[in-house]
Design a protein around this motif. Sequence first.
Motif, PDB file in Angstrom:
ATOM      1  N   ASN A  15      49.149  47.414  41.874  1.00  0.00           N
ATOM      2  CA  ASN A  15      49.500  46.135  41.168  1.00  0.00           C
ATOM      3  C   ASN A  15      49.111  46.262  39.886  1.00  0.00           C
ATOM      4  O   ASN A  15      49.832  45.846  38.915  1.00  0.00           O
ATOM      5  CB  ASN A  15      48.959  44.936  41.871  1.00  0.00           C
ATOM      6  CG  ASN A  15      49.728  44.826  43.264  1.00  0.00           C
ATOM      7  OD1 ASN A  15      50.959  45.091  43.411  1.00  0.00           O
ATOM      8  ND2 ASN A  15      49.085  43.943  44.116  1.00  0.00           N
ATOM      9  N   ASP A  16      47.843  46.612  39.571  1.00  0.00           N
ATOM     10  CA  ASP A  16      47.255  46.610  38.299  1.00  0.00           C
ATOM     11  C   ASP A  16      48.227  47.874  37.387  1.00  0.00           C
ATOM     12  O   ASP A  16      48.295  47.567  36.301  1.00  0.00           O
ATOM     13  CB  ASP A  16      45.783  47.036  38.313  1.00  0.00           C
ATOM     14  CG  ASP A  16      44.935  45.839  38.330  1.00  0.00           C
ATOM     15  OD1 ASP A  16      45.581  44.657  38.553  1.00  0.00           O
ATOM     16  OD2 ASP A  16      43.720  45.971  38.177  1.00  0.00           O
ATOM     17  N   PHE A  53      40.386  51.213  39.193  1.00  0.00           N
ATOM     18  CA  PHE A  53      40.676  49.951  39.049  1.00  0.00           C
ATOM     19  C   PHE A  53      40.038  49.132  37.913  1.00  0.00           C
ATOM     20  O   PHE A  53      40.734  48.318  37.250  1.00  0.00           O
ATOM     21  CB  PHE A  53      40.116  49.294  40.380  1.00  0.00           C
ATOM     22  CG  PHE A  53      40.599  47.720  40.555  1.00  0.00           C
ATOM     23  CD1 PHE A  53      41.660  47.414  40.953  1.00  0.00           C
ATOM     24  CD2 PHE A  53      39.457  46.939  40.407  1.00  0.00           C
ATOM     25  CE1 PHE A  53      41.957  45.930  41.042  1.00  0.00           C
ATOM     26  CE2 PHE A  53      39.468  45.501  40.825  1.00  0.00           C
ATOM     27  CZ  PHE A  53      40.963  45.048  40.801  1.00  0.00           C
ATOM     28  N   GLY A  54      38.791  49.477  37.615  1.00  0.00           N
ATOM     29  CA  GLY A  54      38.125  48.927  36.590  1.00  0.00           C
ATOM     30  C   GLY A  54      38.698  49.151  35.277  1.00  0.00           C
ATOM     31  O   GLY A  54      38.897  48.377  34.273  1.00  0.00           O
ATOM     32  N   ASP A  55      39.053  50.508  35.093  1.00  0.00           N
ATOM     33  CA  ASP A  55      39.811  50.809  33.692  1.00  0.00           C
ATOM     34  C   ASP A  55      41.282  49.874  33.636  1.00  0.00           C
ATOM     35  O   ASP A  55      41.622  49.532  32.624  1.00  0.00           O
ATOM     36  CB  ASP A  55      40.420  52.164  33.765  1.00  0.00           C
ATOM     37  CG  ASP A  55      38.902  53.104  33.537  1.00  0.00           C
ATOM     38  OD1 ASP A  55      37.957  52.476  33.405  1.00  0.00           O
ATOM     39  OD2 ASP A  55      39.139  54.493  33.656  1.00  0.00           O
ATOM     40  N   ILE A  60      44.208  45.196  31.115  1.00  0.00           N
ATOM     41  CA  ILE A  60      44.972  43.913  31.391  1.00  0.00           C
ATOM     42  C   ILE A  60      44.313  43.029  30.727  1.00  0.00           C
ATOM     43  O   ILE A  60      44.989  42.371  30.089  1.00  0.00           O
ATOM     44  CB  ILE A  60      45.366  43.792  32.798  1.00  0.00           C
ATOM     45  CG1 ILE A  60      45.986  44.705  33.468  1.00  0.00           C
ATOM     46  CG2 ILE A  60      45.551  42.252  33.166  1.00  0.00           C
ATOM     47  CD1 ILE A  60      46.128  45.059  35.027  1.00  0.00           C
ATOM     48  N   ASN A  61      43.139  42.786  30.795  1.00  0.00           N
ATOM     49  CA  ASN A  61      42.271  41.643  30.424  1.00  0.00           C
ATOM     50  C   ASN A  61      42.100  41.774  28.657  1.00  0.00           C
ATOM     51  O   ASN A  61      41.899  40.794  28.390  1.00  0.00           O
ATOM     52  CB  ASN A  61      40.577  41.706  31.114  1.00  0.00           C
ATOM     53  CG  ASN A  61      40.714  41.268  32.448  1.00  0.00           C
ATOM     54  OD1 ASN A  61      41.778  40.461  32.813  1.00  0.00           O
ATOM     55  ND2 ASN A  61      39.910  41.864  33.192  1.00  0.00           N
ATOM     56  N   ASP A  62      42.139  42.810  28.235  1.00  0.00           N
ATOM     57  CA  ASP A  62      42.346  43.298  26.843  1.00  0.00           C
ATOM     58  C   ASP A  62      43.590  42.487  26.261  1.00  0.00           C
ATOM     59  O   ASP A  62      43.491  42.389  25.032  1.00  0.00           O
ATOM     60  CB  ASP A  62      41.832  44.728  26.325  1.00  0.00           C
ATOM     61  CG  ASP A  62      40.780  45.045  26.309  1.00  0.00           C
ATOM     62  OD1 ASP A  62      39.769  44.205  26.530  1.00  0.00           O
ATOM     63  OD2 ASP A  62      40.412  46.275  26.223  1.00  0.00           O
ATOM     64  N   ASN A  63      44.426  42.311  26.846  1.00  0.00           N
ATOM     65  CA  ASN A  63      45.712  41.849  26.230  1.00  0.00           C
ATOM     66  C   ASN A  63      45.713  40.485  26.031  1.00  0.00           C
ATOM     67  O   ASN A  63      45.328  39.459  26.577  1.00  0.00           O
ATOM     68  CB  ASN A  63      46.983  42.147  27.241  1.00  0.00           C
ATOM     69  CG  ASN A  63      48.272  41.871  26.556  1.00  0.00           C
ATOM     70  OD1 ASN A  63      48.376  40.949  25.718  1.00  0.00           O
ATOM     71  ND2 ASN A  63      49.226  42.496  27.307  1.00  0.00           N
TER      72      ASN A  63
END
Length: 63
Positions: A15-16, A53-55, A60-63
Amino acid sequence: MTKDEKEMWRINIQNDADQVCRLYSAEAAHGVFQRYDATCFDDLCPSYYEEVFGDLELMINDN
């Protein structure tokens, strides 16, 4: 690792990876797997699940 745990990791990582593809590109998602000598979840060593998963989450969160 149980079968259910592996399936949970597969779903979350895929999903990520799909979201990273949508936000950036397929090459960006592929690059995460390449850092761990894999091309996709199926050939990723289970010891790297958490790191991949962390990478992906960071991207995703940097966007």
